[in-house]
Design an enzyme around this catalytic site. Structure first.
Site, short mmCIF file in Angstrom:
data_model
loop_
_atom_site.label_atom_id
_atom_site.label_comp_id
_atom_site.label_asym_id
_atom_site.label_seq_id
_atom_site.Cartn_x
_atom_site.Cartn_y
_atom_site.Cartn_z
N TYR A 104 46.69 45.09 32.31
CA TYR A 104 46.77 44.76 30.88
C TYR A 104 48.17 45.07 30.38
CZ TYR A 104 41.85 44.05 31.32
OH TYR A 104 40.64 43.55 31.75
N SER A 105 48.78 44.10 29.67
CA SER A 105 50.15 44.28 29.18
C SER A 105 50.19 45.33 28.08
CB SER A 105 50.66 42.98 28.56
OG SER A 105 50.61 41.95 29.50
N GLU A 107 55.76 36.08 32.49
CA GLU A 107 54.58 36.86 32.88
C GLU A 107 53.36 36.01 32.52
OE1 GLU A 107 53.98 39.73 34.71
OE2 GLU A 107 54.02 41.28 33.17
N CYS A 149 54.90 34.43 28.00
CA CYS A 149 53.78 35.27 28.42
C CYS A 149 52.45 34.68 27.97
CB CYS A 149 53.93 36.69 27.86
SG CYS A 149 52.70 37.84 28.53
N TYR A 173 49.20 34.77 33.60
CA TYR A 173 48.01 35.20 34.36
C TYR A 173 46.81 34.34 34.03
CZ TYR A 173 47.78 37.84 29.91
OH TYR A 173 47.80 38.20 28.59
P1 FAD Z 1 36.48 39.20 35.79
O1 FAD Z 1 35.11 39.75 35.96
O2 FAD Z 1 37.55 39.67 36.72
O3 FAD Z 1 36.42 37.62 35.81
C1 FAD Z 1 37.63 36.90 35.79
C2 FAD Z 1 37.37 35.48 36.21
O4 FAD Z 1 36.82 35.45 37.50
C3 FAD Z 1 36.40 34.78 35.27
O5 FAD Z 1 37.04 33.60 34.84
C4 FAD Z 1 35.21 34.50 36.14
O6 FAD Z 1 34.69 33.21 35.86
C5 FAD Z 1 35.75 34.54 37.53
N1 FAD Z 1 34.69 35.02 38.43
C6 FAD Z 1 34.16 36.26 38.45
N2 FAD Z 1 33.19 36.32 39.39
C7 FAD Z 1 33.11 35.12 39.95
C8 FAD Z 1 32.32 34.53 40.95
N3 FAD Z 1 31.39 35.24 41.60
N4 FAD Z 1 32.51 33.24 41.26
C9 FAD Z 1 33.45 32.51 40.63
N5 FAD Z 1 34.25 33.00 39.67
C10 FAD Z 1 34.09 34.27 39.34
N6 FAD Z 1 44.20 40.27 29.89
C11 FAD Z 1 44.11 40.63 28.60
O7 FAD Z 1 43.05 40.46 27.96
N7 FAD Z 1 45.18 41.21 27.94
C12 FAD Z 1 46.36 41.45 28.57
O8 FAD Z 1 47.30 41.98 27.95
C13 FAD Z 1 46.47 41.07 29.95
N8 FAD Z 1 47.62 41.29 30.62
C14 FAD Z 1 47.72 40.94 31.92
C15 FAD Z 1 48.91 41.17 32.61
C16 FAD Z 1 49.03 40.80 33.94
C17 FAD Z 1 50.36 41.04 34.64
C18 FAD Z 1 47.92 40.21 34.61
C19 FAD Z 1 48.03 39.82 36.07
C20 FAD Z 1 46.73 40.00 33.96
C21 FAD Z 1 46.61 40.35 32.61
N9 FAD Z 1 45.40 40.17 31.91
C22 FAD Z 1 45.33 40.50 30.59
C23 FAD Z 1 44.20 39.63 32.58
C24 FAD Z 1 43.30 40.82 33.03
O9 FAD Z 1 43.95 41.51 34.09
C25 FAD Z 1 41.92 40.38 33.54
O10 FAD Z 1 42.12 39.40 34.53
C26 FAD Z 1 41.01 39.84 32.45
O11 FAD Z 1 40.77 40.83 31.47
C27 FAD Z 1 39.68 39.41 33.05
O12 FAD Z 1 39.15 40.52 33.73
P2 FAD Z 1 37.58 40.80 33.71
O13 FAD Z 1 37.32 41.92 34.67
O14 FAD Z 1 37.06 40.95 32.34
O15 FAD Z 1 36.98 39.45 34.29
#
Ligand code: FAD
Ligand code: A2P
Length: 308
Positions: free
Chosen positions: A80-81, A306, A252, A308
């Site tokens: 998370y940024s 940046e 970003c 994602y």
């Molecule tokens: P997850 O559970 O990881 O799901 C993410 C995706 O995977 C979904 O679209 C889902 O459909 C898919 N998925 C999950 N399981 C399956 C499955 N079995 N089959 C198919 N598809 C599947 N996010 C922010 O909100 N704010 C930020 O500031 C931010 N900054 C970031 C900075 C960087 C450098 C990066 C790399 C990412 C950033 N993110 C940010 C994104 C964050 O890291 C997460 O990816 C985001 O919050 C989603 O995570 P989650 O665990 O809620 O979702």
């Protein structure tokens, strides 16, 4: 063009194997009004940890959500940024903040999928603790000689997070150069931190906040207003800034937005923000075709990305 002096940063002071446990002190909705999307501003207290004073705006923190995936393995960390300035939220080095959007999807079998980490974080209350790692990211930073440059920031959705801290830091530094923030979101209700940015636009003659609301505002040809269309829609403001030798460009947010921005910059002939590869470099803007652009554009040293 002044030299871009990027600060030295320390990476992964806490790793996924050795995370630090820190409490949440704030967790509030940061969309403008009754939005169907849920985006939260979350602040952590890192006092007494080795992270205090060692996280810069532009970097990310890692969060380890509790629990296991469908294969019985512990969930991996999510990044998370940081959205607070380097000196900390409200100038307090013991506080670091981020901006989290709940991932909520309806899948093809009609089931509702709730993203693991974003919903875990959004559900927490002040006093609850999380396992944190980081910081990560060594290039998406403000230069040490930040006041020497103009800035054009492109953000979509939570991509606005680092720019909140960067704008705070730049304006507090008394910068006299220009700072422009172009923010893309679907509806007016999705404007993030608008109550912060709108008054700043009024207050500072060198700061401009340009919301691009894709599903409400249309361009004269009927197409959507995307952040990259600002290169034409707000050309009077942006052309003179982008043509200066001391302007830096930051992107970003959504993966995919960078391609649209590169193409728009290339079409405008703003080559200094792009590394145009073989073949394309010798052609004039009108002669570039889609394949030229797709295969041969990379960000140049004056562009920071940046996505994602
Ligand atoms: P997850 O559970 O990881 O799901 C993410 C995706 O995977 C979904 O679209 C889902 O459909 C898919 N998925 C999950 N399981 C399956 C499955 N079995 N089959 C198919 N598809 C599947 N996010 C922010 O909100 N704010 C930020 O500031 C931010 N900054 C970031 C900075 C960087 C450098 C990066 C790399 C990412 C950033 N993110 C940010 C994104 C964050 O890291 C997460 O990816 C985001 O919050 C989603 O995570 P989650 O665990 O809620 O979702
Ligand atoms: P749209 O959804 O109308 O296509 P959020 O993260 O809050 O959903 O906002 C993302 C914003 O970025 C939306 O306004 C979205 O528009 C817009 N967008 C989607 N694809 C691109 C793209 N390729 N380039 C720039 N902006 C995009």
């Amino acid at each position: 063009m002044p030299e871009i002096k990027l600060p030295e940063v320390e990476l992964n002071i806490y790793s996924p194997r050795d995370p630090v446990e820190v409490p949440i002190v704030e967790n509030w909705i940061c969309t403008k009004e009754s939005s169907p999307n849920f985006v939260r501003h979350i602040t952590f207290d890192i006092s007494g940890t080795d992270l205090e004073g060692r996280i810069r705006v532009g970097q990310s923190i890692g969060i380890l959500p509790p629990g296991e995936d469908e294969n019985g393995r512990p969930y991996k960390l999510r990044l998370y940024s940081v959205c607070s300035p380097t000196e900390g939220e409200g100038g307090d080095t013991s506080l670091v903040s981020t901006t989290v959007k709940r991932t909520i999807e309806e899948w093809d079998d009609n089931s509702l999928y709730l993203g693991v980490c974003s919903n875990y974080l959004a559900d927490l209350s002040p006093g609850d603790t999380v396992k944190m790692t980081g910081p990560s990211g060594r290039r998406f930073l403000l230069p040490e000689n930040a006041k020497d440059f103009n800035y054009v920031f492109f953000a979509t959705g939570t991509g606005i997070a680092p720019f909140r801290g960067m704008v705070m830091e730049l304006l507090d530094s008394g910068i006299e150069n220009d700072v422009v923030l172009i923010f893309g979101c679907p509806y007016r209700t999705d404007l993030l931190y608008a109550d912060y940015f709108e008054p700043l636009d009024e207050q500072y003659s060198n700061f401009t906040y340009l919301p691009y609301i894709s599903r409400e505002n249309r361009r004269s040809d009927g197409s959507k207003k995307y952040v990259q269309t600002c290169l034409w829609d707000d050309a009077d403001l942006l052309d003179p800034i982008l043509e200066k030798d001391n302007t830096l460009l930051y992107i970003c947010g959504l993966k995919g937005m960078e391609e649209g921005i590169y193409k728009a910059l290339a079409k405008k002939g703003l080559k200094k923000y792009l590394d145009l590869r073989e073949g394309v470099i010798d052609k004039k803007p009108g002669e570039w075709d889609e394949n030229d652009l797709k295969r041969n554009i990379k960000p140049a040293p004056r562009s920071f990305v940046e996505v994602y």
